[in-house]
Design a protein around this motif. Sequence first.
Motif, PDB file in Angstrom:
ATOM      1  N   LEU A   1      -4.900 -44.223  31.705  1.00 57.68           N
ATOM      2  CA  LEU A   1      -4.746 -42.662  31.866  1.00 57.68           C
ATOM      3  C   LEU A   1      -5.745 -42.238  33.140  1.00 57.68           C
ATOM      4  O   LEU A   1      -5.071 -41.261  33.938  1.00 57.68           O
ATOM      5  CB  LEU A   1      -5.296 -41.916  30.714  1.00 57.68           C
ATOM      6  CG  LEU A   1      -4.714 -42.114  29.294  1.00 57.68           C
ATOM      7  CD1 LEU A   1      -5.178 -41.355  28.314  1.00 57.68           C
ATOM      8  CD2 LEU A   1      -2.892 -41.963  29.438  1.00 57.68           C
TER       9      LEU A   1
ATOM     10  N   SER B   1      -4.913 -36.086  27.290  1.00 55.69           N
ATOM     11  CA  SER B   1      -6.436 -35.700  27.512  1.00 55.69           C
ATOM     12  C   SER B   1      -7.383 -36.394  27.087  1.00 55.69           C
ATOM     13  O   SER B   1      -8.477 -36.372  27.525  1.00 55.69           O
ATOM     14  CB  SER B   1      -6.303 -34.193  27.404  1.00 55.69           C
ATOM     15  OG  SER B   1      -5.588 -33.203  27.899  1.00 55.69           O
TER      16      SER B   1
ATOM     17  N   ARG C   1      -2.897 -42.553  35.778  1.00 54.65           N
ATOM     18  CA  ARG C   1      -1.812 -41.442  35.879  1.00 54.65           C
ATOM     19  C   ARG C   1      -2.342 -40.165  36.118  1.00 54.65           C
ATOM     20  O   ARG C   1      -1.614 -39.337  37.164  1.00 54.65           O
ATOM     21  CB  ARG C   1      -1.383 -41.320  34.335  1.00 54.65           C
ATOM     22  CG  ARG C   1      -0.728 -42.619  33.983  1.00 54.65           C
ATOM     23  CD  ARG C   1       0.100 -42.524  32.511  1.00 54.65           C
ATOM     24  NE  ARG C   1       0.335 -43.700  31.982  1.00 54.65           N
ATOM     25  CZ  ARG C   1       0.483 -43.901  30.518  1.00 54.65           C
ATOM     26  NH1 ARG C   1       0.535 -43.039  29.808  1.00 54.65           N
ATOM     27  NH2 ARG C   1       0.721 -45.217  30.047  1.00 54.65           N
ATOM     28  N   ARG C   2      -3.491 -39.895  35.931  1.00 54.23           N
ATOM     29  CA  ARG C   2      -4.102 -38.561  36.374  1.00 54.23           C
ATOM     30  C   ARG C   2      -4.189 -38.295  37.598  1.00 54.23           C
ATOM     31  O   ARG C   2      -3.956 -37.586  38.174  1.00 54.23           O
ATOM     32  CB  ARG C   2      -5.263 -38.291  35.320  1.00 54.23           C
ATOM     33  CG  ARG C   2      -5.120 -37.993  33.914  1.00 54.23           C
ATOM     34  CD  ARG C   2      -6.410 -37.659  33.500  1.00 54.23           C
ATOM     35  NE  ARG C   2      -6.494 -37.805  31.945  1.00 54.23           N
ATOM     36  CZ  ARG C   2      -7.231 -38.364  31.111  1.00 54.23           C
ATOM     37  NH1 ARG C   2      -7.999 -39.329  31.695  1.00 54.23           N
ATOM     38  NH2 ARG C   2      -7.262 -38.554  29.998  1.00 54.23           N
TER      39      ARG C   2
ATOM     40  N   TYR D   1       0.921 -37.889  30.290  1.00 52.15           N
ATOM     41  CA  TYR D   1      -0.562 -38.500  30.090  1.00 52.15           C
ATOM     42  C   TYR D   1      -1.328 -37.647  29.181  1.00 52.15           C
ATOM     43  O   TYR D   1      -1.323 -36.458  28.756  1.00 52.15           O
ATOM     44  CB  TYR D   1      -1.479 -38.599  31.317  1.00 52.15           C
ATOM     45  CG  TYR D   1      -1.767 -37.324  32.145  1.00 52.15           C
ATOM     46  CD1 TYR D   1      -2.799 -36.656  31.658  1.00 52.15           C
ATOM     47  CD2 TYR D   1      -1.191 -37.123  33.264  1.00 52.15           C
ATOM     48  CE1 TYR D   1      -2.918 -35.442  32.356  1.00 52.15           C
ATOM     49  CE2 TYR D   1      -1.436 -36.296  34.140  1.00 52.15           C
ATOM     50  CZ  TYR D   1      -2.425 -35.128  33.635  1.00 52.15           C
ATOM     51  OH  TYR D   1      -2.742 -34.060  34.287  1.00 52.15           O
TER      52      TYR D   1
ATOM     53  N   ARG E   1     -12.980 -35.560  35.417  1.00 52.64           N
ATOM     54  CA  ARG E   1     -11.820 -36.327  35.749  1.00 52.64           C
ATOM     55  C   ARG E   1     -10.982 -35.549  36.999  1.00 52.64           C
ATOM     56  O   ARG E   1     -10.265 -36.618  37.582  1.00 52.64           O
ATOM     57  CB  ARG E   1     -10.823 -36.370  34.515  1.00 52.64           C
ATOM     58  CG  ARG E   1     -10.275 -34.838  34.109  1.00 52.64           C
ATOM     59  CD  ARG E   1      -9.565 -35.232  32.659  1.00 52.64           C
ATOM     60  NE  ARG E   1     -10.331 -35.739  31.683  1.00 52.64           N
ATOM     61  CZ  ARG E   1      -9.900 -35.676  30.486  1.00 52.64           C
ATOM     62  NH1 ARG E   1      -8.392 -35.653  30.053  1.00 52.64           N
ATOM     63  NH2 ARG E   1     -10.535 -36.417  29.465  1.00 52.64           N
ATOM     64  N   TYR E   2     -10.996 -34.434  37.173  1.00 52.14           N
ATOM     65  CA  TYR E   2     -10.220 -33.906  38.089  1.00 52.14           C
ATOM     66  C   TYR E   2     -10.972 -34.178  39.618  1.00 52.14           C
ATOM     67  O   TYR E   2     -10.592 -33.988  40.575  1.00 52.14           O
ATOM     68  CB  TYR E   2     -10.331 -32.176  37.989  1.00 52.14           C
ATOM     69  CG  TYR E   2      -9.606 -31.927  36.626  1.00 52.14           C
ATOM     70  CD1 TYR E   2      -8.267 -31.749  36.670  1.00 52.14           C
ATOM     71  CD2 TYR E   2     -10.190 -31.541  35.661  1.00 52.14           C
ATOM     72  CE1 TYR E   2      -7.681 -31.468  35.603  1.00 52.14           C
ATOM     73  CE2 TYR E   2      -9.610 -31.333  34.341  1.00 52.14           C
ATOM     74  CZ  TYR E   2      -8.112 -31.138  34.460  1.00 52.14           C
ATOM     75  OH  TYR E   2      -7.556 -30.787  33.163  1.00 52.14           O
TER      76      TYR E   2
ATOM     77  N   GLU F   1      -0.707 -28.368  33.063  1.00 52.36           N
ATOM     78  CA  GLU F   1      -0.851 -29.262  32.415  1.00 52.36           C
ATOM     79  C   GLU F   1      -0.379 -28.878  30.743  1.00 52.36           C
ATOM     80  O   GLU F   1      -1.164 -28.043  30.234  1.00 52.36           O
ATOM     81  CB  GLU F   1      -2.248 -29.726  32.216  1.00 52.36           C
ATOM     82  CG  GLU F   1      -2.790 -30.829  33.227  1.00 52.36           C
ATOM     83  CD  GLU F   1      -4.163 -31.453  32.993  1.00 52.36           C
ATOM     84  OE1 GLU F   1      -4.286 -32.367  33.680  1.00 52.36           O
ATOM     85  OE2 GLU F   1      -4.926 -30.373  32.688  1.00 52.36           O
TER      86      GLU F   1
ATOM     87  N   SER G   1       2.398 -32.050  34.306  1.00 50.36           N
ATOM     88  CA  SER G   1       1.864 -32.972  33.233  1.00 50.36           C
ATOM     89  C   SER G   1       2.100 -32.481  31.799  1.00 50.36           C
ATOM     90  O   SER G   1       2.198 -31.414  31.528  1.00 50.36           O
ATOM     91  CB  SER G   1       0.532 -33.197  33.607  1.00 50.36           C
ATOM     92  OG  SER G   1      -0.243 -32.741  32.993  1.00 50.36           O
TER      93      SER G   1
ATOM     94  N   TYR H   1      -2.873 -35.751  39.998  1.00 45.23           N
ATOM     95  CA  TYR H   1      -3.776 -34.721  40.748  1.00 45.23           C
ATOM     96  C   TYR H   1      -3.571 -34.748  42.290  1.00 45.23           C
ATOM     97  O   TYR H   1      -3.520 -33.772  42.997  1.00 45.23           O
ATOM     98  CB  TYR H   1      -5.147 -35.006  40.610  1.00 45.23           C
ATOM     99  CG  TYR H   1      -5.686 -34.961  39.253  1.00 45.23           C
ATOM    100  CD1 TYR H   1      -4.789 -34.177  38.405  1.00 45.23           C
ATOM    101  CD2 TYR H   1      -6.771 -35.486  38.658  1.00 45.23           C
ATOM    102  CE1 TYR H   1      -5.187 -33.888  36.959  1.00 45.23           C
ATOM    103  CE2 TYR H   1      -7.035 -35.434  37.378  1.00 45.23           C
ATOM    104  CZ  TYR H   1      -6.180 -34.701  36.299  1.00 45.23           C
ATOM    105  OH  TYR H   1      -6.667 -34.528  35.048  1.00 45.23           O
TER     106      TYR H   1
END
Length: 409
Positions: free
Chosen positions: A376, A190, A379-380, A188, A32-33, A125, A166, A384
């Motif tokens: 999500l 995980s 938002r992430r 948000y 996801r990153y 986070e 976050s 980032y």
Amino acid sequence: MRLVVSSEQRYLRTPDGRVWSTTGTANDFWQRYRAVFDEVRVVARVADRPGRPPGAQRVDGDGVEVFALPHYVGPARYLLRLPRLRAAVRAAAEPADAVLLRVPSAIGTLLHRVLRRRGTPFGLEVVGDPYDVFAPEASRHPLRPLLRRWFTRRLRAQCRAASAVSYVTERALQASYPAAPGAVTVAYSSIQLEESAFAERPRRAAGAARVAIRLVSVASLEQPYKGVDVLIEAMPLLVDAGLEPSLVHVGDGRCRAGLERLVRERRLGDRVCFAGAVPPGAAVRLFLDDADLFVLPSRTEGLPRALIEAMARGLPAVATGVGGVPELLSTARLVPPGDPIALARAIIALAADPAAMAAASARNLARARDYSAETLARRRADFYRALRVRTVPDPLRPDRIEEVVSGAD
């Protein structure tokens, strides 16, 4: 650009150099990153093993690297390995890296000290509340009061110093651990809920009040703060009220033996079943779909993923009103932590009201949609991008900041 992320996960490394996870936080989680960053370096404890454990998932690969720290479990072993941990952490982040700390975390705190000495900006986070994790009813460790004060103070200081923060909750953690004025903040979870995680429709009302009711709980049994003992204590009260309850618990850990002993002491026989560790995703959903009611008896929580996953299946739920749980369920479905009588009463009230069960199913399914993967992910990614701008080593020209935040870079 590379992102360095601290993690409290404990991983395993085989002789071929590959890194594995038995807890579900594997390669797909760290991908996801990479929606914003080219590479991800995960800073975590790693223990060497001669072979791949059964059911383990690969962590490294495809742009994800694991920076191995000396392995330890518990505060005593942490202190024994502290000099080696400090030396390793100093090499984890390089000047060109962006850094994100998943906190509260002993490893994150070590890395924060390095960044503070260097004057390096960083993001956070915030995934839990140490004040609750080390509460008297949640932890039995002899150093609990000291750990509670230390982790709480450190987390508040880290939030005040971070350039971007976050939170997994919408309000609860923000109130206790506010970010500094001017910091980028967002909320948000995980959790990763693909479309297949959602039920097609809410559950219908039963024709009559339930007598036989199937309960399910999902949680690690590594620590007592998940409160499964409280749920077991509530089971005889359900029987006394005329119900025929059964409970399946999904999850394993070192507290299991004590809980199984409690089941025998309460003469619950085969009413309680421990399913053990189950792979995340479809396998857990089979247990959720087979149940009538999800129960979360935790003494402390951030924003519980297990509860959201159950809600996504249209499963009615009763939970303790801790952490971010009141952001998910209505007040009528919340009970105080550590109170088996209140927990039993809440279960009995739902079992006796088919219309309320159906309404809870519809409400939970709709609320869980706020945590869909698509929602999500947006938002992430926004967070980032902001993190990348705020922590980039060389100041960006004003005309370039908007490009990076919008994803043009």
